[in-house]
Design an enzyme around this catalytic site. Structure first.
Site, short mmCIF file in Angstrom:
data_model
loop_
_atom_site.label_atom_id
_atom_site.label_comp_id
_atom_site.label_asym_id
_atom_site.label_seq_id
_atom_site.Cartn_x
_atom_site.Cartn_y
_atom_site.Cartn_z
N LYS A 197 0.81 -1.22 0.00
CA LYS A 197 0.00 0.00 0.00
C LYS A 197 0.84 1.27 0.00
O LYS A 197 0.40 2.34 0.43
CB LYS A 197 -0.96 0.03 1.20
N THR A 223 3.61 0.52 -4.94
CA THR A 223 4.49 -0.36 -5.72
C THR A 223 3.91 -0.69 -7.09
O THR A 223 4.64 -0.78 -8.08
CB THR A 223 4.76 -1.68 -4.96
#
Length: 384
Positions: free
Chosen positions: A141, A144
């Site tokens: 989160k 990425t």
């Protein structure tokens, strides 16, 4: 005719034995001539075939320029595939700009050929499957997926789209299995994959170091409080009956006792995980991307990623636009597509509303960890 001529001039008609001998001799000469003709013709054809096969094999092992020319010498079907894929290449050329037209065409053609060849075992395969040169190892989160999708438009990067979880869940399957998952790449291209859980997996740094001590690592970090709320929001969308955020985040909220065993809290203690990585890798091998700046200045963050990977800065601000509905940047629409390239529906969810007092308590908890992290990496991310 040869028989009559020879029999009339050489032997008397009455000599039947001699005529039989001459007849057999004549037939033998004719048969030898026929065999010689057949062998001579096949001898002129086969060397040319072998030469052409050798030429195709030699081209197969040459650089990317020759790769794209292979279809001219070898098979008509391969040539047709390259030509038909040119229309798809135009879209990527629009993204990568005039500087990279040639290399972008090579990558797009390679992508399509790889996809088609995966469904045809008789087709030639270009490039090799290699272990990754670079990994996006975290954090969950943090952003990425955005980094992976943005860097993939670079013509010198080939990346695995799914998360293989090799160094945390599938390590017992071996490096050959892991290599087999990777996309085919040319020698000039970088192979990448991303699995955010690597950053918090205790064994991952040692295992990656055993694969290669020179692996480049990318970590996308974000304000740990915001990251925890985003993590909880995602879990809540899958399991609506879980306890409230406050219940999970604190052992005793009145005393300010944060529950560090909860994964959503533990991930944000970046300095503790980084210390584990620094036992196996130099700090210069790790690049930190700001999840906040990835939203406000995606081109700047991707420019620094390209520098870190040793790539020419091809991805620039002309590739992005800000999607106000989703609340983060998307790639501009290529000519070959009717839609811009934005991340999936699961990205950009509206966060669960958390009491401001709870947020302040968590900020106090993370502050000392953040300060140590800033000092270690030499950069203040301004999360306080």
């Amino acid at each position: 005719m040869a028989y009559r001529f020879l029999s009339s001039r050489i032997v008397p008609p009455s000599n039947r034995l001699s005529r039989r001998f001459i007849f057999i001799f004549t037939i033998s000469l004719s048969f030898m001539y026929l065999c010689y003709s057949i062998l001579f013709c096949s001898g002129t054809i086969m060397p040319n075939q072998r030469l052409e096969e050798h030429h195709c094999v030699r081209l197969k092992n040459m650089g990317s320029k020759k790769l794209l020319q292979k279809s001219h010498y070898c098979t008509i079907s391969a040539k047709a595939r390259v030509i038909s894929d040119e229309t798809r290449a135009v879209g990527l050329l629009n993204l990568t700009g005039n500087q990279s037209k040639h290399s972008a065409f090579q990558k797009t053609t390679q992508d399509v050929l790889d996809h088609k060849q995966s469904n045809n075992t008789n087709s030639p395969k270009y490039g090799n499957k290699k272990l990754p040169n670079a990994l996006i190892v975290g954090v969950k989160k943090g952003g990425t997926r955005a980094v992976l999708e943005f860097i993939r438009i670079h013509p010198d990067v080939r990346a695995l789209g799914t998360e293989p979880h090799f160094f945390d869940r599938n390590y017992d399957k071996g490096l050959d299995w892991y290599r087999g998952l990777m996309p085919r790449t040319l020698d000039s291209q970088i192979t990448m994959e991303k699995t955010p859980s690597y950053f918090v997996t205790r064994e991952a740094p040692r295992r990656i170091s055993n694969m290669s001590r020179e692996t480049k690592l990318i970590v996308v970090v974000r304000n740990p409080v915001t990251r925890a709320i985003s993590d909880y929001t995602q879990t809540l969308s899958k399991k609506p009956d879980i306890p409230s955020f406050e219940e999970l985040a604190f052992k005793n909220r009145s005393q300010g006792m944060v529950d560090t065993s909860w994964n959503a809290i533990r991930i944000g203690m970046y300095i503790l995980h980084l210390e584990n990585w620094l036992q196996y890798f130099r700090l210069s091998q790790i690049h930190f991307v700001s999840g906040e700046r990835l939203i406000t200045d995606p081109a700047g963050e991707l420019g620094r990623v390209q520098d870190f990977l040793g790539l020419k800065r091809i991805i620039t601000d002309k590739h992005f636009y800000f999607n106000r509905t989703k609340g983060f940047p998307c790639l501009k629409k290529p000519e070959s597509s009717s839609q811009p390239r934005c991340l999936g529906k699961s990205k950009g969810r509206t966060h669960v509303q958390i009491d401001q007092e709870v947020i302040e308590q968590l900020r106090e908890f993370y502050r000392p960890f953040n300060v140590k992290f800033y000092e270690m990496v030499g950069h203040d991310f301004r999360w306080d």
